[in-house]
Design a protein around this motif. Structure first.
Motif, PDB file in Angstrom:
ATOM      1  N   GLY A 129      -9.338 -41.663 -19.639  1.00  0.00           N
ATOM      2  CA  GLY A 129      -9.057 -40.526 -20.508  1.00  0.00           C
ATOM      3  C   GLY A 129      -9.323 -40.791 -21.973  1.00  0.00           C
ATOM      4  N   VAL A 130      -9.521 -42.068 -22.334  1.00  0.00           N
ATOM      5  CA  VAL A 130      -9.697 -42.436 -23.743  1.00  0.00           C
ATOM      6  C   VAL A 130     -11.022 -43.157 -23.971  1.00  0.00           C
ATOM      7  CG1 VAL A 130      -8.728 -43.746 -25.685  1.00  0.00           C
ATOM      8  CG2 VAL A 130      -7.201 -42.562 -24.078  1.00  0.00           C
ATOM      9  N   ARG A 131     -11.300 -44.172 -23.186  1.00  0.00           N
ATOM     10  CA  ARG A 131     -12.520 -44.953 -23.341  1.00  0.00           C
ATOM     11  C   ARG A 131     -13.559 -44.504 -22.315  1.00  0.00           C
ATOM     12  NH1 ARG A 131     -13.027 -48.058 -27.940  1.00  0.00           N
ATOM     13  NH2 ARG A 131     -14.983 -48.446 -26.849  1.00  0.00           N
ATOM     14  N   GLY A 132     -14.820 -44.831 -22.604  1.00  0.00           N
ATOM     15  CA  GLY A 132     -15.897 -44.515 -21.670  1.00  0.00           C
ATOM     16  C   GLY A 132     -16.402 -43.097 -21.815  1.00  0.00           C
ATOM     17  N   GLU A 133     -17.529 -42.847 -21.200  1.00  0.00           N
ATOM     18  CA  GLU A 133     -18.149 -41.524 -21.254  1.00  0.00           C
ATOM     19  C   GLU A 133     -17.201 -40.469 -20.693  1.00  0.00           C
ATOM     20  OE1 GLU A 133     -21.890 -39.073 -19.233  1.00  0.00           O
ATOM     21  OE2 GLU A 133     -21.629 -41.221 -18.849  1.00  0.00           O
ATOM     22  N   ALA A 169      -9.912 -55.531 -23.572  1.00  0.00           N
ATOM     23  CA  ALA A 169     -10.220 -56.763 -22.853  1.00  0.00           C
ATOM     24  C   ALA A 169     -11.722 -57.020 -22.856  1.00  0.00           C
ATOM     25  CB  ALA A 169      -9.715 -56.679 -21.418  1.00  0.00           C
ATOM     26  N   PRO A 170     -12.136 -58.288 -22.866  1.00  0.00           N
ATOM     27  CA  PRO A 170     -13.572 -58.623 -22.788  1.00  0.00           C
ATOM     28  C   PRO A 170     -14.055 -58.530 -21.337  1.00  0.00           C
ATOM     29  CG  PRO A 170     -12.270 -60.632 -22.939  1.00  0.00           C
ATOM     30  CD  PRO A 170     -11.291 -59.491 -23.043  1.00  0.00           C
ATOM     31  N   LEU A 171     -14.181 -57.325 -20.840  1.00  0.00           N
ATOM     32  CA  LEU A 171     -14.395 -57.112 -19.410  1.00  0.00           C
ATOM     33  C   LEU A 171     -15.710 -57.693 -18.909  1.00  0.00           C
ATOM     34  CD1 LEU A 171     -13.048 -53.502 -18.743  1.00  0.00           C
ATOM     35  CD2 LEU A 171     -11.892 -55.704 -18.473  1.00  0.00           C
ATOM     36  N   VAL A 231     -13.833 -49.797 -17.837  1.00  0.00           N
ATOM     37  CA  VAL A 231     -14.635 -50.415 -16.781  1.00  0.00           C
ATOM     38  C   VAL A 231     -15.972 -49.692 -16.660  1.00  0.00           C
ATOM     39  CG1 VAL A 231     -14.799 -50.796 -14.280  1.00  0.00           C
ATOM     40  CG2 VAL A 231     -12.677 -51.342 -15.494  1.00  0.00           C
ATOM     41  N   HIS A 232     -15.939 -48.373 -16.679  1.00  0.00           N
ATOM     42  CA  HIS A 232     -17.171 -47.579 -16.634  1.00  0.00           C
ATOM     43  C   HIS A 232     -18.006 -47.842 -17.877  1.00  0.00           C
ATOM     44  CE1 HIS A 232     -19.779 -44.022 -16.646  1.00  0.00           C
ATOM     45  NE2 HIS A 232     -19.529 -43.897 -15.355  1.00  0.00           N
ATOM     46  N   GLU A 233     -17.361 -47.881 -19.042  1.00  0.00           N
ATOM     47  CA  GLU A 233     -18.059 -48.131 -20.302  1.00  0.00           C
ATOM     48  C   GLU A 233     -18.743 -49.493 -20.304  1.00  0.00           C
ATOM     49  OE1 GLU A 233     -16.763 -48.728 -24.995  1.00  0.00           O
ATOM     50  OE2 GLU A 233     -15.609 -47.374 -23.719  1.00  0.00           O
ATOM     51  N   ALA A 234     -18.129 -50.481 -19.659  1.00  0.00           N
ATOM     52  CA  ALA A 234     -18.679 -51.837 -19.602  1.00  0.00           C
ATOM     53  C   ALA A 234     -19.769 -51.987 -18.546  1.00  0.00           C
ATOM     54  CB  ALA A 234     -17.559 -52.838 -19.334  1.00  0.00           C
ATOM     55  N   GLY A 235     -20.075 -50.917 -17.809  1.00  0.00           N
ATOM     56  CA  GLY A 235     -21.113 -50.980 -16.793  1.00  0.00           C
ATOM     57  C   GLY A 235     -20.681 -51.645 -15.505  1.00  0.00           C
ATOM     58  N   GLU A 274     -14.853 -40.524  -7.701  1.00  0.00           N
ATOM     59  CA  GLU A 274     -16.124 -39.987  -8.201  1.00  0.00           C
ATOM     60  C   GLU A 274     -16.159 -40.014  -9.720  1.00  0.00           C
ATOM     61  OE1 GLU A 274     -18.775 -35.846  -8.055  1.00  0.00           O
ATOM     62  OE2 GLU A 274     -16.831 -35.967  -7.037  1.00  0.00           O
ATOM     63  N   PHE A 275     -15.071 -39.639 -10.381  1.00  0.00           N
ATOM     64  CA  PHE A 275     -15.029 -39.570 -11.838  1.00  0.00           C
ATOM     65  C   PHE A 275     -15.214 -40.943 -12.470  1.00  0.00           C
ATOM     66  CE2 PHE A 275     -12.540 -39.516 -15.842  1.00  0.00           C
ATOM     67  CZ  PHE A 275     -13.262 -38.556 -16.533  1.00  0.00           C
ATOM     68  N   THR A 276     -14.580 -41.959 -11.904  1.00  0.00           N
ATOM     69  CA  THR A 276     -14.621 -43.300 -12.487  1.00  0.00           C
ATOM     70  C   THR A 276     -15.766 -44.154 -11.967  1.00  0.00           C
ATOM     71  OG1 THR A 276     -13.074 -44.131 -10.811  1.00  0.00           O
ATOM     72  CG2 THR A 276     -12.132 -43.321 -12.894  1.00  0.00           C
ATOM     73  N   GLY A 277     -16.480 -43.673 -10.958  1.00  0.00           N
ATOM     74  CA  GLY A 277     -17.602 -44.423 -10.419  1.00  0.00           C
ATOM     75  C   GLY A 277     -17.235 -45.429  -9.354  1.00  0.00           C
ATOM     76  N   ALA A 278     -16.047 -45.293  -8.785  1.00  0.00           N
ATOM     77  CA  ALA A 278     -15.610 -46.219  -7.728  1.00  0.00           C
ATOM     78  C   ALA A 278     -16.026 -45.689  -6.360  1.00  0.00           C
ATOM     79  CB  ALA A 278     -14.098 -46.400  -7.779  1.00  0.00           C
ATOM     80  N   GLU A 279     -16.021 -46.583  -5.369  1.00  0.00           N
ATOM     81  CA  GLU A 279     -16.387 -46.152  -4.015  1.00  0.00           C
ATOM     82  C   GLU A 279     -15.261 -45.362  -3.367  1.00  0.00           C
ATOM     83  OE1 GLU A 279     -18.124 -47.962   0.208  1.00  0.00           O
ATOM     84  OE2 GLU A 279     -17.488 -49.341  -1.382  1.00  0.00           O
ATOM     85  N   SER A 280     -14.015 -45.743  -3.641  1.00  0.00           N
ATOM     86  CA  SER A 280     -12.891 -45.084  -2.978  1.00  0.00           C
ATOM     87  C   SER A 280     -11.646 -45.196  -3.835  1.00  0.00           C
ATOM     88  CB  SER A 280     -12.630 -45.707  -1.601  1.00  0.00           C
ATOM     89  OG  SER A 280     -12.149 -47.041  -1.751  1.00  0.00           O
TER      90      SER A 280
END
Length: 379
Positions: free
Chosen positions: A204-208, A179-181, A214-218, A89-95
């Motif tokens: 814990g460092v990047r993203g909202e 990385a250029p994700l 990965v979350h930050e890159a949409g 849930e925190f990272t936006g993944a399905e599982s």
């Protein structure tokens, strides 16, 4: 001491490493304060946070000291399943699926998702766990020059295998670069490949609020993106997790050998990670603070402002880097020292890691010590 001919070669290897400045030794740390820690990966400063300790203790008292067996036998508790859902849930993944270590998560994911009809394209800067996963997989492997999307695109377009898997760190552990994700994902999407991203240094460092690059890159929740992460850095515990489409999770339960045959993560570690995640959700400013403190460390050491918690100070010669690290430690500042094979020849370095809770007094002490030590090392 009895000398065995079959072990004499180890003496020769040890002598060669010593001569090259590459011999390694263990230095047990003490629980007492008094040294400023810039070597650990406790990015959010949570390893001794009261809520983390309380959560670990509660899990320990409820479930005992160990998991008692593999996840498929007795090693899964309700605590494990809650952590998996909370991380997803925190990272936006399905599982999510929790492993005993981040290393095991990478080995399990790659070897379960690749076979002889798979091409693996792995960035040259990937963590050793992904390198070893490539070696264990039954797939053809191509090593892409660092962050070279064109190489990845060409490799995918010209492959003869039915499937392909692209591997990259999100934040590379030695240099701290990103990385250029988005570009990598576009290449994977165009050529029907999976993208596996190791977020060990991103969560814990990047993203909202620290939700990761990965979350930050949409790209969170995309079915063709598999995320691996460790619980031993920002989440102040130990263990690993794979965050992915539910079909990937189900496949790993059936096929990931490091999941099937390894004892489950100890309940206390699961509890600690859940406690750290709660703190991060409640205090999202900690993720911003890590980058702010990293900028302070970059200013002190005279290197470019980093895009992660990692501040890399390249000194070149391994002995120079080692001596500088020892000089810092003797004056109350513990820094990392990266030498080959962890980094390429000629790029031995001090590796400083920022913590969200570094205070003004600590930064002033770091400034005094690092300025002095580096002036001598760079002379």
């Amino acid at each position: 001491m009895t000398v065995f001919a079959s072990l004499e070669w180890l003496d020769d290897v040890a002598d060669a490493r010593r001569a090259a400045g590459l011999r390694r030794t263990l230095h047990p740390r003490t629980p007492a304060p008094g040294i400023v820690d810039l070597a650990s990966n406790d990015y959010l400063g949570l390893v001794r946070h009261p809520e983390v300790l309380a959560a670990a203790t509660a899990a320990l008292r409820r479930w005992g000291g160990g998991a008692t067996g593999s996840r498929l036998v007795t090693g899964t508790t309700s605590e494990h399943e809650l952590l998996e859902r909370e991380l997803a849930e925190f990272t936006g993944a399905e599982s999510g699926l929790v492993f005993a270590s981040g290393y095991a998560a990478n080995l399990g994911a790659v070897t379960a998702l690749a076979d002889r009809d798979t091409l693996i394209v792995s960035d040259a800067g990937c963590h050793a766990s992904l390198v070893d996963a490539c070696r264990l997989a039954r797939a053809r492997v191509q090593i892409a020059p660092h962050a070279d999307v064109d190489f990845v695109r060409t490799a995918l377009a010209t492959r003869i295998e039915r499937r392909a898997l692209v591997l990259t760190d999100s934040v590379f552990s030695a240099d701290g670069d990103l990385a250029p994700l988005q570009q990598l994902h576009a290449a994977c999407r165009a050529h029907d490949a999976l993208l596996l991203v190791d977020e060990a240094h991103g969560v814990g460092v990047r993203g909202e609020g620290g939700r990761g690059l990965v979350h930050e890159a949409g790209l969170a929740g995309e079915p063709d993106v598999v995320v691996t992460a460790t619980l031993s850095k920002s989440l102040a515990s130990q263990g690993g997790v794979v965050l992915a489409d539910a079909r990937v999770r189900a496949h790993l339960i059936d096929a990931a050998r490091t999941f099937i045959f390894d004892t489950g993560l100890a309940p206390a570690a699961v509890g600690a990670a859940r406690g750290a995640l709660r703190v991060l959700r409640d205090e999202p400013h900690r993720a911003r603070a890590v980058l702010e403190r990293a900028a302070d460390l970059a200013r002190i050491t005279g290197v470019a402002t980093p895009t992660s918690a990692v501040v890399s100070v390249v000194l070149g010669d391994p002995q120079v880097a080692f001596d500088a690290a020892q000089a810092c430690r003797s004056r109350g500042v513990h820094v990392g020292c990266f030498r080959p094979p962890s980094v390429p020849e000629g790029t031995s370095r001090l590796r400083l890691t920022a913590r969200a809770n570094l205070d003004a007094d600590e930064l002033a002490h770091i400034d005094d010590v690092l300025t002095d030590v580096l002036s001598g090392a760079r002379a």
